[in-house]
Design a protein around this motif. Structure first.
Motif, short mmCIF file in Angstrom:
data_model
loop_
_atom_site.label_atom_id
_atom_site.label_comp_id
_atom_site.label_asym_id
_atom_site.label_seq_id
_atom_site.Cartn_x
_atom_site.Cartn_y
_atom_site.Cartn_z
N ARG A 189 -2.55 10.02 7.51
CA ARG A 189 -3.47 10.43 6.45
C ARG A 189 -4.88 10.64 6.97
O ARG A 189 -5.68 11.33 6.36
CB ARG A 189 -3.51 9.37 5.35
N HIS A 235 8.04 4.66 -2.50
CA HIS A 235 6.84 5.00 -3.26
C HIS A 235 6.07 3.73 -3.56
O HIS A 235 6.34 3.06 -4.54
CB HIS A 235 7.21 5.65 -4.57
N PHE A 236 5.18 3.37 -2.72
CA PHE A 236 4.41 2.17 -2.99
C PHE A 236 3.10 2.52 -3.64
O PHE A 236 2.38 3.37 -3.15
CB PHE A 236 4.10 1.44 -1.69
N ILE A 265 -3.16 4.71 -8.47
CA ILE A 265 -3.13 4.35 -7.05
C ILE A 265 -4.51 4.08 -6.49
O ILE A 265 -5.43 4.89 -6.67
CB ILE A 265 -2.48 5.49 -6.25
N THR A 287 -5.10 -0.57 4.66
CA THR A 287 -5.11 0.67 3.87
C THR A 287 -5.67 0.50 2.46
O THR A 287 -5.76 1.48 1.73
CB THR A 287 -3.70 1.28 3.74
N THR A 288 -5.98 -0.73 2.06
CA THR A 288 -6.52 -0.90 0.71
C THR A 288 -7.74 -1.84 0.77
O THR A 288 -7.89 -2.60 1.72
CB THR A 288 -5.50 -1.53 -0.25
N TYR A 313 -2.50 13.92 -0.55
CA TYR A 313 -1.16 13.33 -0.46
C TYR A 313 -0.68 12.74 -1.78
O TYR A 313 0.46 12.89 -2.15
CB TYR A 313 -1.16 12.19 0.57
N GLN A 350 1.12 5.45 8.82
CA GLN A 350 0.23 5.72 7.69
C GLN A 350 -1.07 6.35 8.12
O GLN A 350 -1.78 6.95 7.32
CB GLN A 350 -0.10 4.41 6.98
N PRO A 371 0.83 -1.20 0.00
CA PRO A 371 0.00 0.00 0.00
C PRO A 371 0.87 1.26 0.00
O PRO A 371 1.97 1.25 0.50
CB PRO A 371 -0.76 -0.11 1.31
N PRO A 372 0.35 2.33 -0.56
CA PRO A 372 1.12 3.56 -0.57
C PRO A 372 1.46 4.01 0.85
O PRO A 372 0.65 3.84 1.74
CB PRO A 372 0.17 4.58 -1.20
N ARG A 373 2.62 4.54 1.01
CA ARG A 373 2.96 4.94 2.37
C ARG A 373 3.25 6.43 2.53
O ARG A 373 3.36 6.94 3.63
CB ARG A 373 4.09 4.07 2.89
N PHE A 374 3.42 7.10 1.44
CA PHE A 374 3.37 8.57 1.51
C PHE A 374 4.37 9.24 2.44
O PHE A 374 4.07 10.28 3.01
CB PHE A 374 1.97 9.02 1.94
N PHE A 375 5.51 8.66 2.62
CA PHE A 375 6.43 9.27 3.60
C PHE A 375 6.81 10.71 3.26
O PHE A 375 6.95 11.54 4.15
CB PHE A 375 7.68 8.42 3.77
N VAL A 391 3.36 12.89 -4.15
CA VAL A 391 4.41 11.88 -4.28
C VAL A 391 4.42 11.23 -5.66
O VAL A 391 5.47 10.93 -6.20
CB VAL A 391 4.24 10.80 -3.20
N TYR A 392 3.25 11.02 -6.21
CA TYR A 392 3.18 10.24 -7.44
C TYR A 392 2.75 11.10 -8.61
O TYR A 392 1.77 11.84 -8.53
CB TYR A 392 2.19 9.09 -7.27
#
Ligand code: SF4
Ligand code: SF4
Ligand code: NI
Lengths: 429, 208
Positions: B49, A420-421, B68, B15-16, B57, B46, A39-43, B61-62
């Motif tokens: 969030r 980056h997951f 996602i 989380t998913t 967020y 985590q 899962p995304p971890r967003f550090f 990052v992405y």
């Protein structure tokens, strides 16, 4: 027309979870995808709005295998902003705790994860039946690495003693001395490890790589130096983002990092070794030569020898540090926060780990960027896999799968620290 | 997943959507289910969030947010299924883990106490860093298990084992304010690796 897909859903003996897809059509490899998922971890996002003093504690949580690397890259980046220069025994203690992490992480990988590939066992437990002494030696090496991290850092996972400016408290000389006997044992065990793994069979491949690592004028690198490569890269750590960029690929959970000028590159023990062989102590160089290596190696399967060489180096270096150690008067340097941007690269067991922070005049983090070694190697792993699949297409499927997995483990990918997951997107056709 | 299992140790938070389905299956296949670590017992880091909107967020990052899939919140295992025991800590203490498994094998309650880090700190004979040096310390409200590691290294506890049983964070916060800890630092103190544990979550929102 025949078409088959080799699909390995859970990669055994890789830290974390990963999947691999190779598509073969009419005796041609049409697609190779290495998927890393969690899962995304967003550090990077979590760090926004935190105090700079929290960065080493927060980033340590990215990975339970290499927390020291995260702590080291973060404190060096932040100290650059504050204008702190950690020197003398505090600097040595940082190298010492890093030695512990290399010994522990490399010991685990060489013995428990990688050696079974070469000897034809499904895992270390199977291997222990025929090689009980080797497995015991590996476990004890790992244990000594853990002890060293715990001694300096307070505990082996997510150490509590590392802070910006130094440490919360420093060991007395007499706290370190009991490690000497253990480290001498570890040094001998490491030498035996080098000899043992050098007798394995290595597929004769020597791809062209660009090896990227730190290089420091006087020492084999941990925390400081310039970022260099065998193809002429030679830059200050601050210029990392001018030369490298990350791309987000749909099928994987990690971001792929590439050199803007030349694409895929290689970080990790083999890169460090190739860029810094001349800085290894003579005894370590001799062990490498005895194992059949020269000062440059580009067979990724032989990375197991180089990891063992680095265990040996880390033992030698720890012994040197403890021998010369004198307890510093103060455990840390202090500075008032000020606004700025700082960069840090340190050499995690798996390769260069980049951090950048922007903080405001109150010391609150405005922006953070983290590029871990596993995402830097991802593109190179895929091209290796492509080569390996093409060369071994004639093998039965289970053997082909085996050698592909082994090729991935050459990199010791730390999936828990890909930072980056993304959630995996399955593609079914 | 085969099974049935006598004892399942679960780490990580939910989380998913995939995690949600998986934990239900694990619960059905297990006689005893133990959540281990801060992620499994308190949502982990985590769960930060949970205090913002997760969509904010992702683009940070992405580059390609459309790839996602994630839930709005990171929740502890006990938020989804019944849990028979929780082992705290980020990371957990391995002696406690051994005790847990031995107790299970012997069919007794694990000898793991829900008192505070202060208790361990006194046992260890430490000088209190808060009293002696005015260093902010979460020891009074934090669950024991680490052996009061941070105070032993002359730093304040930052709560990595999460809340003790029946903590009184309001009174600690009053004390920390006297020591000069600003409100936004109080929010951060309670929001690290156990931010979703109720007493910490609630106390953090008081200072927002
Ligand atoms: S140092 Fe912290 S944990 Fe120890 S007694 Fe004081 S407040 Fe409690
Ligand atoms: S003192 Fe607090 S922060 Fe430090 S290890 Fe123990 S519980 Fe974790
Ligand atoms: Ni890692």
């Amino acid at each position: 027309m025949s078409s088959k897909t080799i699909k390995v859903d859970y990669l055994a003996r890789v830290e974390g979870e990963g999947a691999l897809y190779i598509r073969i059509k009419d005796d041609r490899v049409t697609q190779v995808q290495l998927k890393i998922f969690e899962p995304p971890r967003f550090f990077e996002a979590f760090l926004q709005g935190r105090k700079y003093t929290e960065a080493p504690d927060i980033t340590a949580r990215i990975c339970g295998i290499c927390p020291v690397a995260y702590q080291m890259s973060s404190v060096h980046a932040l100290e650059q902003i504050l204008g702190l220069k950690v020197a003398g025994p505090l600097r040595e203690l940082r190298r010492l705790i890093y030695c512990g992490e290399w010994i522990e992480s490399h010991g685990l990988h060489v013995y428990m994860l990688h050696a079974p590939d070469f000897l034809g066992y499904a895992d270390a437990i199977q291997m222990a039946r025929d090689y009980p002494e080797a497995v015991k030696r590996g476990l004890k090496l790992k244990q000594i690495g853990n002890e060293l991290v715990a001694l300096v850092g307070g505990r082996e996972i997510h150490p509590i003693n590392v802070r910006v400016g130094g440490f919360y408290s420093v060991p007395r000389k007499k706290d370190l001395v009991p490690m000497v006997e253990k480290l001498k044992w570890a040094r001998d065990a490491a030498l035996e490890t080098v000899r043992w793994v050098s007798t394995f069979n290595f597929p004769p491949v020597e791809p062209e790589y660009e090896f990227v690592s730190l290089r420091h004028p006087q020492e084999y690198p941990f925390n400081e130096g310039r970022l260099v490569s065998n193809k002429g890269l030679d830059i200050a750590v601050d210029d990392f983002e001018a030369h490298f960029e990350e791309e987000h690929v749909p099928y994987t959970t990690a971001l792929h990092s590439i050199l803007k000028a030349r694409g895929a590159y290689y970080v990790g023990p083999m890169a460090r070794y190739n860029n810094n062989f001349d800085l290894l102590p003579p005894a370590v160089q001799a062990a490498a030569q005895e194992a059949g290596l020269t000062s440059f190696c580009c067979n990724p399967f032989q990375s197991i020898i180089i990891r063992s060489i680095e265990i040996l180096y880390a033992c030698e270096e720890s012994l040197r540090i403890i021998d010369q150690y004198e307890q510093p008067e103060r455990p840390y340097l202090e500075a008032e926060p000020r606004a700025g941007i700082g960069h840090g690269i340190s050499e995690a067991p798996r390769g260069s780990l980049y951090h950048r922070y922007r903080i405001d005049d109150q010391g609150v983090i405005q922006e953070a960027k983290i590029v871990p070694p596993t995402s830097q190697n991802q593109k190179t792993v895929e091209s290796d896999l492509y080569q390996v699949a093409v060369q071994n297409l004639h093998l039965p499927e289970d053997q082909l799968t085996w050698i592909c997995e082994q090729a991935i483990r050459n990199y010791d990918p730390c999936i828990s620290c890909s930072v980056h997951f993304l959630k995996l997107h399955l593609e079914r056709r | 997943m085969r099974g049935p299992y006598d004892l399942s140790l679960v780490e990580g938070s939910i989380t998913t959507p995939h995690d949600m389905a998986r934990i239900q299956k694990i619960r059905r296949a297990s006689k005893f289910l133990v959540a281990i670590g801060a992620c499994a017992t308190a949502g982990g880091i985590q769960a930060l969030r949970n205090f913002t909107q997760v969509e904010k967020y992702i683009p940070l990052v992405y580059a390609r947010p459309e790839y996602i899939h994630t839930l709005e919140k990171s929740s502890p295992i006990a938020g989804q299924v019944a849990v028979d025991f929780e082992l705290r800590g980020c990371p957990i203490n391995k002696t406690q883990l051994l005790e847990l498994v031995s107790a299970f094998l012997q069919g007794r309650r694990p000898n793991i106490h829900p008192y505070s880090v202060c208790w361990e700190c006194k046992m260890r004979g430490n000088i209190c860093v808060m009293v002696a040096h005015g260093i902010p310390c979460l020891g009074p409200v934090t669950h024991a298990g680490c052996g009061a590691l941070c105070p032993t290294y002359h730093r304040g506890c930052y709560g990595c084992f999460g809340p003790k049983e029946t903590p009184n964070p309001a009174s600690l916060s009053a004390r920390l304010r006297v020591l000069g800890v600003p409100e936004d630092d109080l929010v951060r103190l309670y929001r690290t690796f156990n931010a979703e544990a109720e007493p910490f979550r609630q106390e953090s929102t008081v200072h927002e």
